[in-house]
Structures are given as C-alpha cells and as structure tokens.
Design a protein around this motif. Structure first.
Motif, mmCIF file in Angstrom:
data_model
loop_
_atom_site.group_PDB
_atom_site.id
_atom_site.type_symbol
_atom_site.label_atom_id
_atom_site.label_comp_id
_atom_site.label_asym_id
_atom_site.label_seq_id
_atom_site.Cartn_x
_atom_site.Cartn_y
_atom_site.Cartn_z
ATOM 1 N N GLY A 46 50.719 37.449 -25.122
ATOM 2 C CA GLY A 46 51.393 37.664 -26.472
ATOM 3 C C GLY A 46 50.575 38.461 -27.255
ATOM 4 N N ARG A 47 49.412 38.564 -27.370
ATOM 5 C CA ARG A 47 48.440 39.479 -28.077
ATOM 6 C C ARG A 47 48.465 40.812 -27.459
ATOM 7 N NH1 ARG A 47 42.989 35.815 -28.679
ATOM 8 N NH2 ARG A 47 43.841 34.309 -30.350
ATOM 9 N N ARG A 48 48.611 40.923 -26.291
ATOM 10 C CA ARG A 48 48.783 42.353 -25.791
ATOM 11 C C ARG A 48 50.322 43.048 -26.118
ATOM 12 N NH1 ARG A 48 46.096 40.205 -21.327
ATOM 13 N NH2 ARG A 48 47.983 39.930 -20.155
ATOM 14 N N LYS A 49 51.011 42.009 -26.110
ATOM 15 C CA LYS A 49 52.750 42.621 -26.542
ATOM 16 C C LYS A 49 52.589 42.858 -28.000
ATOM 17 C CE LYS A 49 56.382 41.361 -24.628
ATOM 18 N NZ LYS A 49 57.258 40.452 -24.065
ATOM 19 N N ILE A 50 51.974 42.080 -28.828
ATOM 20 C CA ILE A 50 52.186 42.537 -30.346
ATOM 21 C C ILE A 50 51.055 43.869 -30.431
ATOM 22 C CG2 ILE A 50 51.046 41.649 -32.500
ATOM 23 C CD1 ILE A 50 51.709 38.860 -31.579
ATOM 24 N N ALA A 51 49.993 43.990 -29.890
ATOM 25 C CA ALA A 51 49.380 44.923 -30.042
ATOM 26 C C ALA A 51 50.019 46.268 -29.497
ATOM 27 C CB ALA A 51 47.741 44.967 -29.213
ATOM 28 N N ASP A 52 50.631 46.323 -28.488
ATOM 29 C CA ASP A 52 51.271 47.325 -27.931
ATOM 30 C C ASP A 52 52.476 47.704 -28.959
ATOM 31 O OD1 ASP A 52 49.778 47.729 -25.868
ATOM 32 O OD2 ASP A 52 51.400 46.700 -24.415
ATOM 33 N N ARG A 53 53.138 46.738 -29.626
ATOM 34 C CA ARG A 53 54.029 47.166 -30.534
ATOM 35 C C ARG A 53 53.720 47.622 -31.764
ATOM 36 N NH1 ARG A 53 59.486 46.727 -29.507
ATOM 37 N NH2 ARG A 53 60.231 45.277 -31.320
ATOM 38 N N VAL A 54 52.349 47.325 -32.375
ATOM 39 C CA VAL A 54 51.770 47.732 -33.501
ATOM 40 C C VAL A 54 51.159 48.921 -33.356
ATOM 41 C CG1 VAL A 54 50.160 46.761 -35.605
ATOM 42 C CG2 VAL A 54 51.890 45.181 -34.446
ATOM 43 N N SER A 55 50.454 49.272 -32.350
ATOM 44 C CA SER A 55 49.684 50.430 -32.180
ATOM 45 C C SER A 55 50.308 51.559 -32.455
ATOM 46 C CB SER A 55 49.269 50.571 -30.633
ATOM 47 O OG SER A 55 48.697 51.448 -30.700
ATOM 48 N N PRO A 56 49.794 52.445 -33.534
ATOM 49 C CA PRO A 56 50.251 53.578 -33.865
ATOM 50 C C PRO A 56 50.113 54.719 -32.661
ATOM 51 C CG PRO A 56 48.366 53.419 -34.950
ATOM 52 C CD PRO A 56 48.455 52.113 -34.088
ATOM 53 N N ASP A 57 49.393 54.504 -31.866
ATOM 54 C CA ASP A 57 48.932 55.570 -30.710
ATOM 55 C C ASP A 57 49.987 55.455 -29.550
ATOM 56 O OD1 ASP A 57 46.547 56.132 -32.038
ATOM 57 O OD2 ASP A 57 45.602 54.374 -30.989
ATOM 58 N N PRO A 58 50.485 56.634 -29.064
ATOM 59 C CA PRO A 58 51.238 56.705 -28.126
ATOM 60 C C PRO A 58 50.977 56.347 -26.805
ATOM 61 C CG PRO A 58 50.752 58.843 -28.718
ATOM 62 C CD PRO A 58 49.977 57.966 -29.542
ATOM 63 N N THR A 59 51.688 55.808 -25.992
ATOM 64 C CA THR A 59 51.248 55.563 -24.543
ATOM 65 C C THR A 59 51.180 56.719 -23.918
ATOM 66 O OG1 THR A 59 52.555 53.501 -24.613
ATOM 67 C CG2 THR A 59 52.052 54.094 -22.720
ATOM 68 N N MET A 60 49.903 56.762 -23.136
ATOM 69 C CA MET A 60 49.663 58.201 -22.368
ATOM 70 C C MET A 60 50.174 57.884 -21.016
ATOM 71 S SD MET A 60 48.647 59.989 -24.783
ATOM 72 C CE MET A 60 47.606 61.245 -24.474
ATOM 73 N N VAL A 61 50.832 58.968 -20.158
ATOM 74 C CA VAL A 61 50.892 58.906 -18.700
ATOM 75 C C VAL A 61 50.196 60.085 -18.038
ATOM 76 C CG1 VAL A 61 53.201 57.799 -19.042
ATOM 77 C CG2 VAL A 61 53.269 60.300 -19.271
ATOM 78 N N LYS A 62 49.880 59.735 -16.909
ATOM 79 C CA LYS A 62 49.140 60.808 -16.130
ATOM 80 C C LYS A 62 50.120 61.919 -15.503
ATOM 81 C CE LYS A 62 45.763 59.163 -13.704
ATOM 82 N NZ LYS A 62 44.906 58.606 -12.748
ATOM 83 N N LEU A 63 49.981 63.073 -15.635
ATOM 84 C CA LEU A 63 50.941 64.057 -15.198
ATOM 85 C C LEU A 63 50.633 64.570 -13.837
ATOM 86 C CD1 LEU A 63 51.833 66.327 -18.222
ATOM 87 C CD2 LEU A 63 53.533 64.259 -17.287
ATOM 88 N N THR A 64 49.493 65.164 -13.579
ATOM 89 C CA THR A 64 48.947 65.944 -12.504
ATOM 90 C C THR A 64 47.520 65.881 -12.485
ATOM 91 O OG1 THR A 64 49.102 68.101 -13.449
ATOM 92 C CG2 THR A 64 50.892 67.312 -12.176
ATOM 93 N N PRO A 65 46.733 65.580 -11.334
ATOM 94 C CA PRO A 65 45.180 65.719 -11.443
ATOM 95 C C PRO A 65 45.123 67.388 -11.272
ATOM 96 C CG PRO A 65 46.135 64.901 -9.331
ATOM 97 C CD PRO A 65 47.277 64.940 -10.345
ATOM 98 N N ILE A 66 44.046 67.701 -12.137
ATOM 99 C CA ILE A 66 43.623 69.261 -11.926
ATOM 100 C C ILE A 66 42.618 69.232 -10.803
ATOM 101 C CG2 ILE A 66 41.959 70.944 -13.127
ATOM 102 C CD1 ILE A 66 43.496 70.167 -15.537
ATOM 103 N N ASP A 67 41.547 68.285 -11.003
ATOM 104 C CA ASP A 67 40.919 68.206 -9.847
ATOM 105 C C ASP A 67 40.406 66.758 -9.313
ATOM 106 O OD1 ASP A 67 38.679 67.645 -11.640
ATOM 107 O OD2 ASP A 67 38.132 69.759 -11.644
ATOM 108 N N SER A 68 39.271 66.308 -8.792
ATOM 109 C CA SER A 68 38.996 64.829 -8.678
ATOM 110 C C SER A 68 38.419 64.282 -9.851
ATOM 111 C CB SER A 68 38.036 64.858 -7.335
ATOM 112 O OG SER A 68 36.896 65.455 -7.724
ATOM 113 N N GLY A 69 37.821 64.921 -10.644
ATOM 114 C CA GLY A 69 37.348 64.504 -11.919
ATOM 115 C C GLY A 69 38.162 64.478 -13.261
ATOM 116 N N THR A 70 39.230 65.434 -13.123
ATOM 117 C CA THR A 70 40.188 65.795 -14.257
ATOM 118 C C THR A 70 41.737 65.496 -14.079
ATOM 119 O OG1 THR A 70 38.489 67.393 -14.882
ATOM 120 C CG2 THR A 70 40.655 67.554 -16.046
#
Length: 83
Positions: A46-70
């Motif tokens: 419940g706390r995680r769900k509330i924090a996700d709804r209240v958080s002003p930061d957008p959710t980030m998704v991984k697009l493509t790896p540039i190399d093994s560390g980036t």
C-alpha cells in the motif's frame, strides 16, 4: 471542600487505571496485527502504491544498452498518462 477533592482524586485514579488498561489493549492489538508477515506485506504494498501515485518523478524505462556499463533511460509515456 475536602470531600470534593477526595472524590476528584478517586475519580482520577480510577480513570487513569481504566485508561491505561484500554491503552494497553489497543497497543497490543496494533502490535499483533502489524507484526503479522501478511499484514506487513500488505502495508508495504500500500505504501509503495501511494508513493508511486504521489511521486512527481516520471517512471523511467530502459531503451537500449550502449555498452555493458551504460543504459539509455527515457520517461515512460504510458505511466505518465495514467497518473
């Protein structure tokens, strides 16, 4: 006047004793409920769900790896629309 003070003193003692017993009963019930692993999991979810709804930061998704560390990240457009 002395009788009035005595009645107040007796009422105070009895009231605090009953109040303390009720407090202990409520606190014990709270500890028993929140101490349960199932209840802890539900509270955390419940706390995680509330924090996700209240958080002003957008959710980030991984697009493509540039190399093994980036990795390249971008805000999740679908998640932003559902907020």
């Amino acid at each position: 006047m002395i009788g009035y003070v005595a009645v107040l003193a007796v009422g105070y003692v009895l009231g605090t004793k009953a109040g303390r017993q009720r407090y202990e009963q409520i606190a014990g019930t709270y500890r028993a409920v929140t101490g349960s692993p199932t209840a802890k999991a539900m509270i955390d979810a419940g706390r995680r769900k509330i924090a996700d709804r209240v958080s002003p930061d957008p959710t980030m998704v991984k697009l493509t790896p540039i190399d093994s560390g980036t990795d390249v990240l971008e805000p999740d457009q679908v998640a932003q629309k559902t907020r």
